[in-house]
Design a protein around this motif. Sequence first.
Motif, PDB file in Angstrom:
ATOM      1  N   HIS A   1       0.860  -1.185   0.000  1.00  0.00           N
ATOM      2  CA  HIS A   1       0.000   0.000   0.000  1.00  0.00           C
ATOM      3  C   HIS A   1       0.894   1.232   0.000  1.00  0.00           C
ATOM      4  O   HIS A   1       1.681   1.437   0.915  1.00  0.00           O
ATOM      5  CB  HIS A   1      -0.908  -0.004   1.233  1.00  0.00           C
TER       6      HIS A   1
ATOM      7  N   ILE B   1      -0.949   0.008 -13.633  1.00  0.00           N
ATOM      8  CA  ILE B   1      -1.850  -0.313 -12.533  1.00  0.00           C
ATOM      9  C   ILE B   1      -3.224   0.241 -12.871  1.00  0.00           C
ATOM     10  O   ILE B   1      -3.375   1.438 -13.116  1.00  0.00           O
ATOM     11  CB  ILE B   1      -1.331   0.290 -11.217  1.00  0.00           C
TER      12      ILE B   1
ATOM     13  N   ARG C   1      -9.069  -1.426  -9.369  1.00  0.00           N
ATOM     14  CA  ARG C   1      -9.034  -1.284  -7.917  1.00  0.00           C
ATOM     15  C   ARG C   1      -7.638  -1.040  -7.378  1.00  0.00           C
ATOM     16  O   ARG C   1      -7.473  -0.696  -6.207  1.00  0.00           O
ATOM     17  CB  ARG C   1      -9.592  -2.548  -7.262  1.00  0.00           C
ATOM     18  N   ARG C   2      -6.614  -1.237  -8.203  1.00  0.00           N
ATOM     19  CA  ARG C   2      -5.231  -1.111  -7.737  1.00  0.00           C
ATOM     20  C   ARG C   2      -4.773   0.341  -7.645  1.00  0.00           C
ATOM     21  O   ARG C   2      -3.760   0.627  -7.018  1.00  0.00           O
ATOM     22  CB  ARG C   2      -4.304  -1.898  -8.663  1.00  0.00           C
TER      23      ARG C   2
ATOM     24  N   ILE D   1      -1.968   3.321  -4.218  1.00  0.00           N
ATOM     25  CA  ILE D   1      -1.596   2.148  -5.003  1.00  0.00           C
ATOM     26  C   ILE D   1      -1.737   0.942  -4.084  1.00  0.00           C
ATOM     27  O   ILE D   1      -1.105   0.881  -3.024  1.00  0.00           O
ATOM     28  CB  ILE D   1      -0.166   2.262  -5.555  1.00  0.00           C
ATOM     29  N   LEU D   2      -2.589  -0.022  -4.479  1.00  0.00           N
ATOM     30  CA  LEU D   2      -2.941  -1.152  -3.625  1.00  0.00           C
ATOM     31  C   LEU D   2      -2.709  -2.450  -4.395  1.00  0.00           C
ATOM     32  O   LEU D   2      -3.389  -2.727  -5.383  1.00  0.00           O
ATOM     33  CB  LEU D   2      -4.408  -1.053  -3.197  1.00  0.00           C
ATOM     34  N   LEU D   3      -1.758  -3.238  -3.946  1.00  0.00           N
ATOM     35  CA  LEU D   3      -1.416  -4.491  -4.626  1.00  0.00           C
ATOM     36  C   LEU D   3      -1.531  -5.644  -3.646  1.00  0.00           C
ATOM     37  O   LEU D   3      -0.879  -5.647  -2.596  1.00  0.00           O
ATOM     38  CB  LEU D   3       0.012  -4.438  -5.177  1.00  0.00           C
ATOM     39  N   ASN D   4      -2.359  -6.632  -3.987  1.00  0.00           N
ATOM     40  CA  ASN D   4      -2.449  -7.793  -3.110  1.00  0.00           C
ATOM     41  C   ASN D   4      -1.488  -8.888  -3.583  1.00  0.00           C
ATOM     42  O   ASN D   4      -0.737  -8.722  -4.547  1.00  0.00           O
ATOM     43  CB  ASN D   4      -3.892  -8.295  -3.006  1.00  0.00           C
TER      44      ASN D   4
ATOM     45  N   ASP E   1      -1.741  -9.963  -7.288  1.00  0.00           N
ATOM     46  CA  ASP E   1      -1.163  -8.977  -8.202  1.00  0.00           C
ATOM     47  C   ASP E   1       0.355  -9.095  -8.238  1.00  0.00           C
ATOM     48  O   ASP E   1       0.981  -9.087  -9.304  1.00  0.00           O
ATOM     49  CB  ASP E   1      -1.541  -7.557  -7.762  1.00  0.00           C
TER      50      ASP E   1
ATOM     51  N   LEU F   1     -10.683  -1.955  -3.183  1.00  0.00           N
ATOM     52  CA  LEU F   1      -9.965  -2.406  -1.994  1.00  0.00           C
ATOM     53  C   LEU F   1     -10.005  -1.306  -0.943  1.00  0.00           C
ATOM     54  O   LEU F   1     -10.013  -0.119  -1.272  1.00  0.00           O
ATOM     55  CB  LEU F   1      -8.505  -2.738  -2.320  1.00  0.00           C
TER      56      LEU F   1
ATOM     57  N   ASP G   1     -12.584  -5.973 -14.446  1.00  0.00           N
ATOM     58  CA  ASP G   1     -11.306  -5.379 -14.079  1.00  0.00           C
ATOM     59  C   ASP G   1     -10.252  -5.792 -15.099  1.00  0.00           C
ATOM     60  O   ASP G   1     -10.078  -6.972 -15.389  1.00  0.00           O
ATOM     61  CB  ASP G   1     -10.906  -5.878 -12.685  1.00  0.00           C
TER      62      ASP G   1
ATOM     63  N   LEU H   1      -3.510  -6.221 -14.659  1.00  0.00           N
ATOM     64  CA  LEU H   1      -2.228  -5.567 -14.870  1.00  0.00           C
ATOM     65  C   LEU H   1      -1.873  -5.616 -16.346  1.00  0.00           C
ATOM     66  O   LEU H   1      -2.007  -6.641 -17.001  1.00  0.00           O
ATOM     67  CB  LEU H   1      -1.142  -6.264 -14.047  1.00  0.00           C
TER      68      LEU H   1
END
Length: 557
Positions: free
Chosen positions: A245, A272, A275-276, A292-295, A298, A331, A449, A452
């Motif tokens: 994050h 990105i 939702r990212r 910037i949100l990467l799980n 991702d 997210l 979505d 990437l």
Amino acid sequence: MKRFFTLTFSALVSLIVVLSAVPYSAYGDGFTMENLPPASVGNRNVQLFIKLTPPIITSDTSQPREIYLRVFDANTNQSIVHDSMFITITKHDQLLMRDLFHTHTGELTLDVTPTNTPGKWIIYGDQEPFLNAWVNQDGGPIPVLADALGEGGLYHIHIELFAIDYDNNIFTPDQAPKWDSYLSVGDISNHNVVYNSNTYNTTVISYYDKINDDFSFDPSKVQVSYSMPFDWNLTRIASQPIFVHEEIHIPKSFKDFTNTPTYTATVNGYQITGRRLIVDPYTLGDTVIAHILLNKLDIANMANQIPSGTNTMSFTLAPAKPNVVTSSSVLTDFGGWGVTLGWNPTQIAANSQNNLKLSFFDAFTQQPVNGDVNYDLKVLDSDGNIILSKTNLTAANAVDTQTLNLPGNGIYSVQINIKSIVGPTGLPDTSRIGMARGNLVIPSTVGADQGLIATQTGTSGQTGSTIQIKIPQWVKNNAGWWYHDQIDAPTFAQGIQYLIQQGIIKIPTTTQGQATLGVQIPSWVKNDAGWWSAGQIDDQTFVAGIQWLVTNGIITV
């Protein structure tokens, strides 16, 4: 009394009561605090709450730095007294501290003073006589000097419950409840950006690791960039929870950067999307915040393509041509939750009803939330005014459907505030709360979505792999002129006729096989045309809106 990272036991074996429990190991994935899943011990569900303070590390060395733990029965929410536990703290596999602690009350606070001595720690306090575990007999914090919480990043805290209820009520090693918590502390850094002889203070808050000393601004691209240390080893990524994050704060006075609803961001060359990348212009009145949100999924997808030997995660952020789309998933900024948004119908029109299905999931595991979700739902206009608000909603078994009366055409912000999770025990868990933000574009057609996108340049010189709809400039000019009453509706309709003839808008033909266009165009469509001509919505969104109008007979054929 103090002791250097050695552990001794003065317990007499004959006094030990061995406690049995269901073998248990739990993994938590929160941010600065969380309730870890309960372990079954007899007729109790033993749960652990853990919290790091402060949530963001600054240059202020007077900030108190604490680790707070509470052991309690999840069935009753009552603290469980006389607990002994091993606590191990690591960061990026570097051991920072490991020792045995005891609490008489079920609550334990470690008062951490950061040092610069990796692998070494000193603890001040009393030691209970049975296990030599560290304890504060007065019930206050236990002072710890260790190389922890001196900077932001992701801390792995492993807790093993050694004894419970009584000092000599000890678990057998294979039966001891164990928890793994991955908690993030934000590291804040400030950077001056100079553009057209003006200086703008920009802030980066990194919740995974302290960023490298390479923050830069490219005035030719109006783009900020920086990196942080990152291990792209796939085995490591697969074996532990990971969530990245980043927050980038840009002052609104930097109009060349912030006067757009849309931004473009990359991570190691991957664009990105969805939702990212969430942009929040509301929380701080004079600042735009890009999240910037990467799980884990991702990151794993990128890791499959990242060149061997890469040891950084590199970020870029820049303003983009307006291209806002309606969100299909979002997210939370904190808490590690996600929400899939199922718009029904998927073709969204002004002043209509939509059944919005919200499905809540764990952003770390991609699994549905195990319990009921208590949340609030808001829709805000482009000025931040609340135009729709529903509070104290419940998603039973993590799924809910809300009927929304949609407003007129425009670009709106959707906010979902997760307030608590009520799991199998029936007690609300407020340790992982957060706000999810997305977009609602009216009119639009909701798509999946994109995921990437590798930003590699092809033979055409364009980046990305998505096909863009391109509408001739004269059609856009017509839309603007019609919006400003410089041409009439039939003339604008000729542009729509052209889009149909060229196959950009596809509609069924009449029974005679010929398409003829009427000019029964509602006045609200003018706003749509005006936004499109001004670049506030993209070609795809404009075409999707016209397609819906034609299909539903609002524009007759």
